[in-house]
Write a protein that holds these residues in place. Structure first.
Motif, mmCIF file in Angstrom:
data_model
loop_
_atom_site.group_PDB
_atom_site.id
_atom_site.type_symbol
_atom_site.label_atom_id
_atom_site.label_comp_id
_atom_site.label_asym_id
_atom_site.label_seq_id
_atom_site.Cartn_x
_atom_site.Cartn_y
_atom_site.Cartn_z
ATOM 1 N N PRO A 87 12.706 4.562 3.207
ATOM 2 C CA PRO A 87 12.957 3.094 3.115
ATOM 3 C C PRO A 87 11.957 2.580 1.812
ATOM 4 N N LEU A 88 12.539 1.413 1.383
ATOM 5 C CA LEU A 88 11.618 1.002 0.096
ATOM 6 C C LEU A 88 10.134 0.736 0.431
ATOM 7 N N ASN A 89 9.852 0.263 1.422
ATOM 8 C CA ASN A 89 8.318 -0.064 1.945
ATOM 9 C C ASN A 89 7.544 1.271 2.130
ATOM 10 N N TYR A 90 8.115 2.374 1.877
ATOM 11 C CA TYR A 90 7.397 3.388 2.231
ATOM 12 C C TYR A 90 7.104 4.433 0.848
ATOM 13 N N PHE A 91 6.099 5.100 1.130
ATOM 14 C CA PHE A 91 5.872 5.962 -0.336
ATOM 15 C C PHE A 91 5.361 7.475 -0.030
ATOM 16 N N TYR A 92 5.707 8.428 -0.601
ATOM 17 C CA TYR A 92 5.165 9.862 -0.747
ATOM 18 C C TYR A 92 4.465 10.166 -1.741
ATOM 19 N N HIS A 93 3.436 10.963 -1.391
ATOM 20 C CA HIS A 93 2.417 11.555 -2.314
ATOM 21 C C HIS A 93 1.989 12.920 -1.931
ATOM 22 N N GLN A 94 1.848 13.932 -2.619
ATOM 23 C CA GLN A 94 1.367 15.164 -2.436
ATOM 24 C C GLN A 94 -0.089 15.305 -3.132
ATOM 25 N N LEU A 95 -1.233 15.771 -2.444
ATOM 26 C CA LEU A 95 -2.441 15.608 -2.897
ATOM 27 C C LEU A 95 -2.721 17.248 -3.814
ATOM 28 N N PRO A 96 -3.577 17.340 -4.539
ATOM 29 C CA PRO A 96 -3.810 18.870 -5.307
ATOM 30 C C PRO A 96 -3.813 19.720 -4.034
ATOM 31 N N ASN A 97 -4.258 19.629 -3.077
ATOM 32 C CA ASN A 97 -4.500 20.844 -2.044
ATOM 33 C C ASN A 97 -3.271 21.126 -1.353
ATOM 34 N N GLY A 98 -2.211 20.315 -1.769
ATOM 35 C CA GLY A 98 -0.767 20.767 -1.073
ATOM 36 C C GLY A 98 -0.465 19.655 0.379
ATOM 37 N N ILE A 99 -1.493 18.973 0.775
ATOM 38 C CA ILE A 99 -1.259 18.086 1.666
ATOM 39 C C ILE A 99 -0.136 16.966 1.299
ATOM 40 N N GLU A 100 0.761 16.804 2.101
ATOM 41 C CA GLU A 100 1.576 15.845 2.138
ATOM 42 C C GLU A 100 1.468 14.519 2.842
ATOM 43 N N MET A 101 1.458 13.515 2.063
ATOM 44 C CA MET A 101 1.384 12.193 2.681
ATOM 45 C C MET A 101 2.600 11.059 2.644
ATOM 46 N N ILE A 102 2.951 10.520 3.791
ATOM 47 C CA ILE A 102 3.785 9.337 3.622
ATOM 48 C C ILE A 102 3.168 8.277 4.243
ATOM 49 N N GLY A 103 3.091 7.063 3.292
ATOM 50 C CA GLY A 103 2.495 6.021 3.618
ATOM 51 C C GLY A 103 3.629 4.551 3.731
ATOM 52 N N GLN A 104 2.991 3.658 4.328
ATOM 53 C CA GLN A 104 3.839 2.542 4.473
ATOM 54 C C GLN A 104 3.269 1.385 3.893
#
Length: 90
Positions: A8-25
């Motif tokens: 959805p538009l108010n969410y974002f995805y980011h992958q850290l250099p160590n491979g951990i994936e994050m989804i935020g709102q």
């Protein structure tokens, strides 16, 4: 998941250099942050010689032990990251 597509538009995805994936709102109406972790750690991932450790860990975090309640355990775990210069990478 490897990209923003499908969120959805108010969410974002980011992958850290160590491979951990994050989804935020994004929640601009709030002036605080909160977060939770979901780990790929469960009984289905335990080797036979370590069966039951995931359940024991979960029980200790939520219920505590005879010597330490859940709050004391949480404080003990949190203190580990500052010891001997150990960094969590975040």
């Amino acid at each position: 998941m490897s990209e923003q597509q499908g969120l959805p538009l108010n969410y974002f995805y980011h992958q850290l250099p160590n491979g951990i994936e994050m989804i935020g709102q994004y929640m601009p109406s709030l002036s605080s942050i909160s977060f939770g972790f979901q780990l790929d750690a469960a009984v289905v991932h335990e080797p036979e010689e370590k069966l039951g450790l995931a359940h024991l860990f979960e029980y200790m975090l939520l219920q505590g032990t005879r010597q330490k309640d859940a709050r004391a355990l949480n404080e003990a775990f949190e203190s580990l990251g500052a010891r001997k210069g150990v960094s969590t990478g975040m």
